[in-house]
Design an enzyme around this catalytic site. Sequence first.
Site, short mmCIF file in Angstrom:
data_model
loop_
_atom_site.label_atom_id
_atom_site.label_comp_id
_atom_site.label_asym_id
_atom_site.label_seq_id
_atom_site.Cartn_x
_atom_site.Cartn_y
_atom_site.Cartn_z
CG ASP A 151 14.80 104.79 87.51
OD1 ASP A 151 15.74 104.49 88.27
OD2 ASP A 151 14.62 105.92 87.05
CB CYS A 208 32.70 121.61 96.82
SG CYS A 208 31.46 122.49 95.84
CB CYS A 211 24.83 121.12 95.82
SG CYS A 211 25.58 120.02 97.04
CB CYS A 231 13.84 117.30 97.29
SG CYS A 231 14.64 117.23 95.68
CB CYS A 256 14.59 121.44 91.01
SG CYS A 256 15.66 122.75 91.65
CB CYS A 259 21.69 120.77 93.77
SG CYS A 259 20.94 119.28 93.06
CB CYS A 263 27.55 120.69 90.66
SG CYS A 263 28.80 119.42 90.95
#
Length: 324
Positions: A151, A208, A211, A231, A256, A259, A263
């Site tokens: 990053d 699927c 999420c 988000c 968070c 999601c 999964c």
Amino acid sequence: MKIQSEIIKQIAHNCGFSLCGIAKSEPLTIEKERFEKALAQNFHAKKPYLERDIDKRFHPELLLENCKSVIVCGFNYNMRDAVCDTRCAVCGVRCATVGAQNLVPSKTDTRKISQYAQIKDYHVFMKEKMEKLAQRLQEEYGAFNYKTTIDSSAISEKAWAVQTGIGYYGKNGIIQTSVGSFIFLGTLLIDKEVDEYDAPNQNSCKNCSKCIAACPTNAIVDPYYVDCNQCITHITLNKNETDFTRVAKYGWLIACDVCQNVCPNNANAPINEEAMARQVSFLENKDEIFDTLTPESFEDNFKSTILYQFKYEGLKKRLEDFKE
């Protein structure tokens, strides 16, 4: 002499990485188009750093002159060790515990912390691991030019994770791998060729959409497109955010995991003992620490964590918003 891919992957494993893939350095034009489409729709919430150096995200040779190969390593930080007996007030499904008992999702827990923030700042130890990989390879093959990223530059670690075969995009925009999606990514760019490159990952979530259905704020506006304006993770990790009252009702203080918790790819994700060993100490007394936060206790408890980037004033303001 070309570097052997088997040697790279063995050293990466010895450095503690769960995954390692290698791709030939070449422009990722399709990924660049997808990224620019998201920018055009302001899904990035006008974050300036996402608008800069777009070409460098998908052209490694712009980051390392004469770059020949891109190595992507993944560190599994999954620490969930049991299934919660209650249904989470946030996502409405059975969630897993994340270490300390007081972090089990419940209707009374309004300051939940993502697994992402429950481990010591990954930028530090991931950088050390990637540098160790580079140094070990130089011991084997002699000196070469390289660049590591955690990053820390414009390169798209996600796009290259797919290109190197270690994962594919989930519909929540998170990379899905053979060990789940709780993965930290790092890249090593080298000006050496490798004897064998991995094929891009062609897997998908198929039919699927758990999420998408579970997202508390409907931030997954389309499969593979997440609106950062909505988000919870992006809002709570934004150092420039000043009003957290709009997301406090969802209970997540830092990032968070909804999601990812729902999964199916994470249902049997392995726990990483090294990640457990790197778990931050403040989790054991987080409520007491949050309730009595001072500049001194902030320094003592958060200096080695992701929360340190918010500084004392920022975290204090955030906690006050969660009380309203």
